[in-house]
Design a protein around this motif. Sequence first.
Motif, short mmCIF file in Angstrom:
data_model
loop_
_atom_site.label_atom_id
_atom_site.label_comp_id
_atom_site.label_asym_id
_atom_site.label_seq_id
_atom_site.Cartn_x
_atom_site.Cartn_y
_atom_site.Cartn_z
N LYS A 468 30.29 8.19 29.43
CA LYS A 468 31.52 7.54 28.95
C LYS A 468 31.24 6.06 28.73
O LYS A 468 30.35 5.47 29.34
CB LYS A 468 32.64 7.70 29.99
CG LYS A 468 32.89 9.14 30.47
CD LYS A 468 33.44 10.03 29.39
CE LYS A 468 33.49 11.49 29.84
NZ LYS A 468 34.41 11.76 30.95
N VAL A 499 29.97 5.20 33.68
CA VAL A 499 30.56 4.57 32.51
C VAL A 499 29.79 3.32 32.12
O VAL A 499 29.36 2.55 32.97
CB VAL A 499 32.05 4.21 32.74
CG1 VAL A 499 32.20 3.16 33.83
CG2 VAL A 499 32.72 3.75 31.46
N HIS A 645 34.43 10.14 23.74
CA HIS A 645 34.15 9.72 25.11
C HIS A 645 34.03 8.19 25.20
O HIS A 645 33.52 7.67 26.18
CB HIS A 645 32.86 10.36 25.62
CG HIS A 645 33.01 11.80 26.00
ND1 HIS A 645 33.46 12.76 25.12
CD2 HIS A 645 32.80 12.45 27.17
CE1 HIS A 645 33.51 13.93 25.72
NE2 HIS A 645 33.12 13.77 26.97
N LEU A 704 39.79 9.53 31.50
CA LEU A 704 38.44 9.32 30.99
C LEU A 704 37.37 9.89 31.91
O LEU A 704 36.30 10.32 31.46
CB LEU A 704 38.18 7.81 30.80
CG LEU A 704 36.89 7.42 30.08
CD1 LEU A 704 36.90 7.93 28.65
CD2 LEU A 704 36.68 5.91 30.11
N VAL A 708 38.88 14.64 29.29
CA VAL A 708 39.51 13.70 28.38
C VAL A 708 40.55 14.41 27.53
O VAL A 708 40.30 15.43 26.91
CB VAL A 708 38.44 13.05 27.46
CG1 VAL A 708 39.12 12.15 26.44
CG2 VAL A 708 37.45 12.27 28.28
#
Length: 720
Positions: A468, A499, A645, A704, A708
Amino acid sequence: MIDGKLYIALFSIHGLIRGENLELGRDADTGGQTKYVVELARALGNHPMVAKVDLFTRLVQDPKVDLDYSKPEEEIGDNAHIVRIPFGPKRYLRKEVLWNYLDEFMDRTLKYFRTKGLVPDILHGHYADAGLCAASLGNLLGVPTIFTGHSLGREKNRLLLDKGMSQEDIEKRYNISTRIEAEEQALDTAMFVVASTSQEIEKQYSSYENYRPKQMRVVPPGTDLKKFYPPKSRWKLPAVFEKIERFLHEPKKPVVLAISRADERKNINTLIQAYGENARLQEMANLVVVAGNRKDITEMDKGARRVLKDMLLNIDKFDLYGKVAYPKQHKPDDVPDFYRMAAQLKGVFINPALTEPFGLTLIEAAACGLPIVATDDGGPQEIIGNCENGFLIDPLNREDISKRLIQTLADKDQWRKWSNAGIRGVKKHYSWESHADKYIKAIKKEVGGRKLATNIIRSKSVLPTVKKLIITDIDNTLLGDEGAAKRFVEFLEEHKDTVGFGVATGRSLDSAVQVLKEWNIKTPDVYITSVGSEINYGKNLVADTGWRSRLDWRWKPDEVKKVMADIPGLEFQPEQNQREHKISFYYDPKKTPGKRRIMRMLREKDLNAKIIMSHGEFLDILPVRSSKGQAVRYVSMKWGVPMDHILVAGDSGNDEDMINGNLLGVVVGNHSKELAKLKGRYNVYFAEKTYADGIIEGVNYYDLFGVVKEHEWGEYEEET
């Protein structure tokens, strides 16, 4: 790292590389380097500090070469694989024409890392092309690099000029300036350089602008002692004897053995001339020249064709029929038997090359018990110095060549001493196990010894592995509320392993770096700056040159400025706000024509550009391919993070094309009126909270870090 052990990526892009039956000598690109990198990969794969070694090369689909080279992956040993990346035309190409396709190789290699979910700890480039790729990828990934030149462009250029070739012809044939610049970049980036000899460092690398003596490491190549060993007592002559027997009147005489590519630098014809001019040498020994493989000389490349043609003419000139063998074909597994055959016949191995950075054949021959005679240059100086098993010669002095060969063959006691010394010397100085140990010790010393794992992991980019990505505008989105910014930093730290973080801003790169530092925001993994006209990565602010080159398409900034000079209400912003791919103005909404009118004026002059107006006072003109949104989508493709994403957040008009579309768009609560028209659009969420708190709200809305969910059409009414 994998369980605290290293993942090493080796790059050797050109030539034909496979784990077995290497086609050594097929052409100028399939020589000692291909064997070196395969054996290095195997040796490193066996080292206790290494978990995985991938040798990256080019995938080739060409009916003129074996199907082996079209296989994407090949296991070549414990923890060692060849990975073939498709790029450029499918057919086999010589290295000089691969330069234009290297960006594609790098992009596809990044995608490969993503598919595996791993980023290497070390990147090692072999030769100029792979050195450039390792340097560029190392900068992008935040990974240390190693460089081995094998042969260097400046030295090649010097030798070709000495032979009478013009600089223009050298450039045309070899792209020599491109090669030298690639070597400079590889040297500039490398944590250290692996060289085979001290001479290679002092006489070749020292001519480069980025030469740093402390950066150099002498780590001699090894040889496979399971393949290269002396003949045992009462050993029968091997099958390769039949390949030479048919050429010779007295096939069981001692032999002078030469093995090399059919390359002018290998100096084969000076050797034949020296042999042809000396009747005593002809009486003492046969000459065996193994000059690669061939089917039809007329179908070979120009250089090899010329060498082999001259070889045949010299054999005829000196009437050496029955005294010289020059077999057309041999298998890689035949090479050790050639050495052992020569040793059993009490012969000698010769390497008469004009210049020899190392000389792998010399340690192979020595390991098989053959005394050696070799050019007084580079590698042979150190090999004979270490092994004490032969003579050095002037490769241009035919009398010196024949004299030393006769001395080696005539003194039987000396022959035995040199044979035994060579076997001992290779075991001591030139095993692959020893090479791998020195290699890993050099890495540990440079990266940090006991803190090896920690130091490597800290420096790596997360972009190839994260699933992500959050990319946000800076002013009035990420920044503006001190408490919200602090909460966002804590939020990122909590999810740092899953992330990636980026910014997309109208600010210049320097300005973005400075303001984020002032607000104590963590270093972004990606900077999209100057309204999407520039992309940089990580702490080292590595520029994405691929993005830069894309923006050059139909971009004529000087002509754009001429048109804009006649438009009322515009004022150039300060020089620091002007960039290579961005022209920035202040504009007066009461005097300046609308966006459509300005666009029409540019098109009337056949100028393609993109106009972005924001906050009712800023006007930016960009290349038609540029914008924050286009830049985010490029990052998505380059690094393999799906667009659904990637969460993007903004507050003003220059964020519109970034927020709109398949990305997960978030408009923070303090947005400008310019974005109101996006309400109700697909995948655009309008947060109630302001500034960075609005970003966090959007992350939670889209879930997230879970499954998603997509924003639905019509969830919000148009704002009136």
